[in-house]
Design an enzyme around this catalytic site. Structure first.
Site, PDB file in Angstrom:
ATOM      1  N   ASN A   1      -1.464  -2.571   4.189  1.00 25.14           N
ATOM      2  CA  ASN A   1      -1.291  -1.837   5.444  1.00 25.14           C
ATOM      3  C   ASN A   1      -2.681  -1.489   5.965  1.00 25.14           C
ATOM      4  O   ASN A   1      -3.318  -0.575   5.453  1.00 25.14           O
ATOM      5  CB  ASN A   1      -0.455  -0.571   5.196  1.00 25.14           C
TER       6      ASN A   1
ATOM      7  N   LYS B   1      -3.441  -0.178   8.704  1.00 28.30           N
ATOM      8  CA  LYS B   1      -3.415   0.994   9.584  1.00 28.30           C
ATOM      9  C   LYS B   1      -4.211   0.685  10.863  1.00 28.30           C
ATOM     10  O   LYS B   1      -4.135  -0.432  11.375  1.00 28.30           O
ATOM     11  CB  LYS B   1      -3.916   2.231   8.838  1.00 28.30           C
TER      12      LYS B   1
ATOM     13  N   HIS C   1       6.972   4.847   8.170  1.00 28.86           N
ATOM     14  CA  HIS C   1       5.782   5.287   7.418  1.00 28.86           C
ATOM     15  C   HIS C   1       5.564   6.778   7.681  1.00 28.86           C
ATOM     16  O   HIS C   1       5.788   7.258   8.796  1.00 28.86           O
ATOM     17  CB  HIS C   1       4.561   4.467   7.863  1.00 28.86           C
TER      18      HIS C   1
ATOM     19  N   GLU D   1       2.999   8.448   8.224  1.00 28.80           N
ATOM     20  CA  GLU D   1       2.082   8.762   9.322  1.00 28.80           C
ATOM     21  C   GLU D   1       2.791   8.696  10.671  1.00 28.80           C
ATOM     22  O   GLU D   1       2.437   9.414  11.608  1.00 28.80           O
ATOM     23  CB  GLU D   1       0.869   7.805   9.273  1.00 28.80           C
TER      24      GLU D   1
ATOM     25  N   GLU E   1       6.471   6.094  -1.047  1.00 32.10           N
ATOM     26  CA  GLU E   1       5.103   6.564  -0.836  1.00 32.10           C
ATOM     27  C   GLU E   1       5.097   8.085  -0.737  1.00 32.10           C
ATOM     28  O   GLU E   1       5.355   8.641   0.352  1.00 32.10           O
ATOM     29  CB  GLU E   1       4.544   6.013   0.484  1.00 32.10           C
TER      30      GLU E   1
ATOM     31  N   GLY F   1      -3.900   8.166   0.589  1.00 34.85           N
ATOM     32  CA  GLY F   1      -5.300   8.391   0.971  1.00 34.85           C
ATOM     33  C   GLY F   1      -5.973   9.530   0.234  1.00 34.85           C
ATOM     34  O   GLY F   1      -7.075   9.932   0.610  1.00 34.85           O
TER      35      GLY F   1
ATOM     36  N   SER G   1      -2.610   5.603  -2.896  1.00 34.53           N
ATOM     37  CA  SER G   1      -3.813   5.523  -3.740  1.00 34.53           C
ATOM     38  C   SER G   1      -3.724   4.454  -4.826  1.00 34.53           C
ATOM     39  O   SER G   1      -4.221   4.645  -5.933  1.00 34.53           O
ATOM     40  CB  SER G   1      -4.135   6.907  -4.339  1.00 34.53           C
TER      41      SER G   1
HETATM   42  P1  13P Z   1      -3.620   4.473   0.512  1.00 32.54           P
HETATM   43  O1  13P Z   1      -3.443   3.232  -0.360  1.00 32.54           O
HETATM   44  O2  13P Z   1      -4.910   4.488   1.255  1.00 32.54           O
HETATM   45  O3  13P Z   1      -3.346   5.717  -0.268  1.00 32.54           O
HETATM   46  O4  13P Z   1      -2.498   4.376   1.652  1.00 32.54           O
HETATM   47  C1  13P Z   1      -1.183   4.149   1.283  1.00 32.54           C
HETATM   48  C2  13P Z   1      -0.393   3.854   2.490  1.00 32.54           C
HETATM   49  O5  13P Z   1      -0.170   4.702   3.329  1.00 32.54           O
HETATM   50  C3  13P Z   1       0.128   2.490   2.627  1.00 32.54           C
HETATM   51  O6  13P Z   1       1.127   2.435   3.610  1.00 32.54           O
END
Ligand code: 13P
Length: 255
Positions: free
Chosen positions: A9, A11, A94, A96, A166, A172, A212
């Site tokens: 991803n 982002k 997701h 976010e 997740e 993150g 992570s």
């Molecule tokens: P990280 O791997 O940076 O923690 O992000 C995970 C994520 O949101 C994947 O969709």
């Protein structure tokens, strides 16, 4: 047999030149074995990445979409637009998007149905916040999110869904969930699918862990019989690190 799936991803990162540089390096470095590898770039890069994915056996994913197929929805991207570009997977729900764009469970359910209507495969993201975890609500929260996302689907569609567990606090943060906790959540999610549909359907659904994940800890997650891959943010942005992560997962699978 569930085919393991690792999705990048990206982002809101990367330009066309950066994506081309990544894919040029990545395909020469990775040993993916039987792992399905998916790249989910921002919308603006889908076209460029589609061509490069075709050459290197990678699958293409989008990070979001609207639920209508067409219409007066300025600024939105429809499932048909994605299918038109050769997109195979779409991330839906997701955290976010839930957090920053107020996506509701109703919105996510509509999007999941629309994905199937355009022959896209949804990767449905679920996960609890830190306060929900502290309150012992993890299983309730993720089961509720998943039940809502899958409602109104028929079993032949549910079998194709990929679920990404997740935990919001692990995204993150550099603090991944413990393998046992991720495995427990995957079990609860599979139980939910079993109750909502059937045990047979539940056995076919692939469940990823995300939050992570890095080249060092991927082996541990792949070692769980309940976890069928990963959804990777930060560690998917660098070709060396993502190639090491996928190669390490492939080795763990081969054991
Ligand atoms: P990280 O791997 O940076 O923690 O992000 C995970 C994520 O949101 C994947 O969709």
């Amino acid at each position: 047999m569930r085919v393991p799936i690792i999705a990048a991803n990206w982002k809101m990162y990367k330009t066309t030149a950066e994506a081309q540089d990544f894919l040029g390096k990545f395909s020469g470095m990775v040993t993916a074995g039987k792992i399905e590898v998916v790249i989910c770039p921002p919308f603006t890069l889908l076209c460029a990445v589609a061509a490069l994915c075709r050459q290197s056996g990678l699958k293409l994913g989008a990070q979001n979409m609207f639920w209508e197929m067409s219409g007066p929805y300025t600024g939105e991207v429809s499932p048909r637009h994605l299918a038109d570009l050769g997109v195979h997977y779409v991330l839906l729900g997701h955290s976010e998007r839930r957090q920053h764009f107020d996506e509701t469970e109703e919105d996510i359910s509509r999007k999941v149905k629309a994905a199937f209507a355009a022959d896209l495969t949804p990767i449905v993201c679920v996960g609890e916040s830190w306060p929900e975890r502290l309150a012992g609500q993890t299983a309730n929260v993720v089961q509720r999110q998943l039940a809502s996302a899958l409602r109104d689907l028929d079993p032949s569609q549910v079998r194709r869904v990929v679920v990404a567990y997740e935990p919001v606090w692990a995204i993150g943060s550099g603090l991944p969930a413990a393998r046992n906790d991720a495995e427990q959540a995957a079990l609860e999610l599979r139980r939910q699918i079993g109750e909502q549909f059937s045990l047979k359907v539940a056995r076919d659904v692939r469940i990823q862990y995300g939050g992570s994940v890095n080249p060092e800890n991927i082996r541990e997650f792949m070692g769980s019989p309940e976890i069928d891959g990963a959804l990777v943010g930060g560690a998917s942005l660098n070709a060396e690190s993502f190639a090491a992560l996928v190669s390490s997962a492939a080795q763990a699978e081969a054991l």
